[in-house]
Write a protein that holds these residues in place. Structure first.
Motif, PDB file in Angstrom:
ATOM      1  N   LEU A 106       2.836   1.642  -8.716  1.00 50.59           N
ATOM      2  CA  LEU A 106       3.395   2.561  -7.726  1.00 50.59           C
ATOM      3  C   LEU A 106       4.497   1.861  -6.952  1.00 50.59           C
ATOM      4  O   LEU A 106       4.395   0.676  -6.652  1.00 50.59           O
ATOM      5  CB  LEU A 106       2.302   3.004  -6.749  1.00 50.59           C
ATOM      6  N   PRO A 107       5.551   2.575  -6.599  1.00 46.01           N
ATOM      7  CA  PRO A 107       6.583   1.973  -5.758  1.00 46.01           C
ATOM      8  C   PRO A 107       5.998   1.637  -4.382  1.00 46.01           C
ATOM      9  O   PRO A 107       5.063   2.275  -3.933  1.00 46.01           O
ATOM     10  CB  PRO A 107       7.651   3.055  -5.637  1.00 46.01           C
ATOM     11  N   PRO A 108       6.573   0.642  -3.694  1.00 42.52           N
ATOM     12  CA  PRO A 108       6.015   0.233  -2.413  1.00 42.52           C
ATOM     13  C   PRO A 108       6.107   1.283  -1.317  1.00 42.52           C
ATOM     14  O   PRO A 108       5.356   1.242  -0.362  1.00 42.52           O
ATOM     15  CB  PRO A 108       6.818  -0.998  -2.032  1.00 42.52           C
ATOM     16  N   ASP A 109       7.007   2.263  -1.423  1.00 42.26           N
ATOM     17  CA  ASP A 109       7.140   3.259  -0.367  1.00 42.26           C
ATOM     18  C   ASP A 109       6.100   4.379  -0.468  1.00 42.26           C
ATOM     19  O   ASP A 109       5.925   5.133   0.467  1.00 42.26           O
ATOM     20  CB  ASP A 109       8.556   3.858  -0.367  1.00 42.26           C
ATOM     21  N   GLN A 110       5.400   4.492  -1.594  1.00 39.11           N
ATOM     22  CA  GLN A 110       4.385   5.524  -1.745  1.00 39.11           C
ATOM     23  C   GLN A 110       3.020   4.966  -1.340  1.00 39.11           C
ATOM     24  O   GLN A 110       2.658   3.853  -1.711  1.00 39.11           O
ATOM     25  CB  GLN A 110       4.308   6.003  -3.194  1.00 39.11           C
ATOM     26  N   PRO A 111       2.245   5.749  -0.575  1.00 38.16           N
ATOM     27  CA  PRO A 111       0.905   5.284  -0.224  1.00 38.16           C
ATOM     28  C   PRO A 111       0.016   5.308  -1.466  1.00 38.16           C
ATOM     29  O   PRO A 111       0.144   6.156  -2.330  1.00 38.16           O
ATOM     30  CB  PRO A 111       0.430   6.281   0.828  1.00 38.16           C
ATOM     31  N   GLY A 112      -0.862   4.376  -1.558  1.00 35.09           N
ATOM     32  CA  GLY A 112      -1.725   4.318  -2.730  1.00 35.09           C
ATOM     33  C   GLY A 112      -2.696   3.171  -2.626  1.00 35.09           C
ATOM     34  O   GLY A 112      -3.316   2.945  -1.603  1.00 35.09           O
ATOM     35  N   VAL A 113      -2.781   2.421  -3.701  1.00 36.93           N
ATOM     36  CA  VAL A 113      -3.750   1.343  -3.796  1.00 36.93           C
ATOM     37  C   VAL A 113      -3.448   0.238  -2.790  1.00 36.93           C
ATOM     38  O   VAL A 113      -4.345  -0.356  -2.214  1.00 36.93           O
ATOM     39  CB  VAL A 113      -3.770   0.774  -5.236  1.00 36.93           C
ATOM     40  N   GLY A 114      -2.190  -0.049  -2.541  1.00 34.81           N
ATOM     41  CA  GLY A 114      -1.816  -1.107  -1.605  1.00 34.81           C
ATOM     42  C   GLY A 114      -2.334  -0.847  -0.203  1.00 34.81           C
ATOM     43  O   GLY A 114      -2.774  -1.754   0.489  1.00 34.81           O
ATOM     44  N   LEU A 115      -2.320   0.417   0.224  1.00 35.65           N
ATOM     45  CA  LEU A 115      -2.806   0.771   1.551  1.00 35.65           C
ATOM     46  C   LEU A 115      -4.308   0.546   1.646  1.00 35.65           C
ATOM     47  O   LEU A 115      -4.799  -0.007   2.629  1.00 35.65           O
ATOM     48  CB  LEU A 115      -2.455   2.226   1.860  1.00 35.65           C
ATOM     49  N   ALA A 116      -5.037   0.935   0.617  1.00 34.05           N
ATOM     50  CA  ALA A 116      -6.488   0.747   0.625  1.00 34.05           C
ATOM     51  C   ALA A 116      -6.836  -0.740   0.635  1.00 34.05           C
ATOM     52  O   ALA A 116      -7.751  -1.168   1.327  1.00 34.05           O
ATOM     53  CB  ALA A 116      -7.118   1.433  -0.582  1.00 34.05           C
TER      54      ALA A 116
END
Length: 108
Positions: A31-41
């Protein structure tokens, strides 16, 4: 001690779960860094784990400070014991080379 052990197990499990999944993803499926996803969790889990570890460290430090088996040192001539009826209670340990006199209750 049980909280620290739980925190260590939790951090090991989280690191094991995130390591293989990063190696299996291809560059197109990330996922691109600007989209919320796994990185946020992952960031939320890391922040929760850090808060838990900070709380566990503070409780461990308090339990070490409360340790009653540590007796302070006293100088020569200072009172080292106290008489409670037939018993003698120790107030402090005399320095090396001196002993607590049981009659005067002082280090000599």
């Amino acid at each position: 001690m049980e909280r620290v052990r739980t925190a260590v197990y939790l951090s090991v499990c989280l690191s094991l779960l995130t390591s293989p999944s990063q190696g299996q993803r291809s560059a197109d499926s990330r996922l691109p860094p600007d989209q919320p996803g796994v990185g946020l969790a992952t960031n939320q889990l890391a922040a929760a784990l850090q808060g838990f570890l900070d709380e566990a460290d503070s409780s461990v430090a308090l339990s070490v400070e409360k340790k009653a088996s540590v007796i302070p040192r006293c100088d020569v001539g200072e009172r080292c014991a106290m008489k409670h009826g037939p018993r003698i209670g120790r107030l402090c340990d005399c320095l090396r080379g001196t002993a607590c006199n049981t009659f005067f209750l002082r280090c000599y």
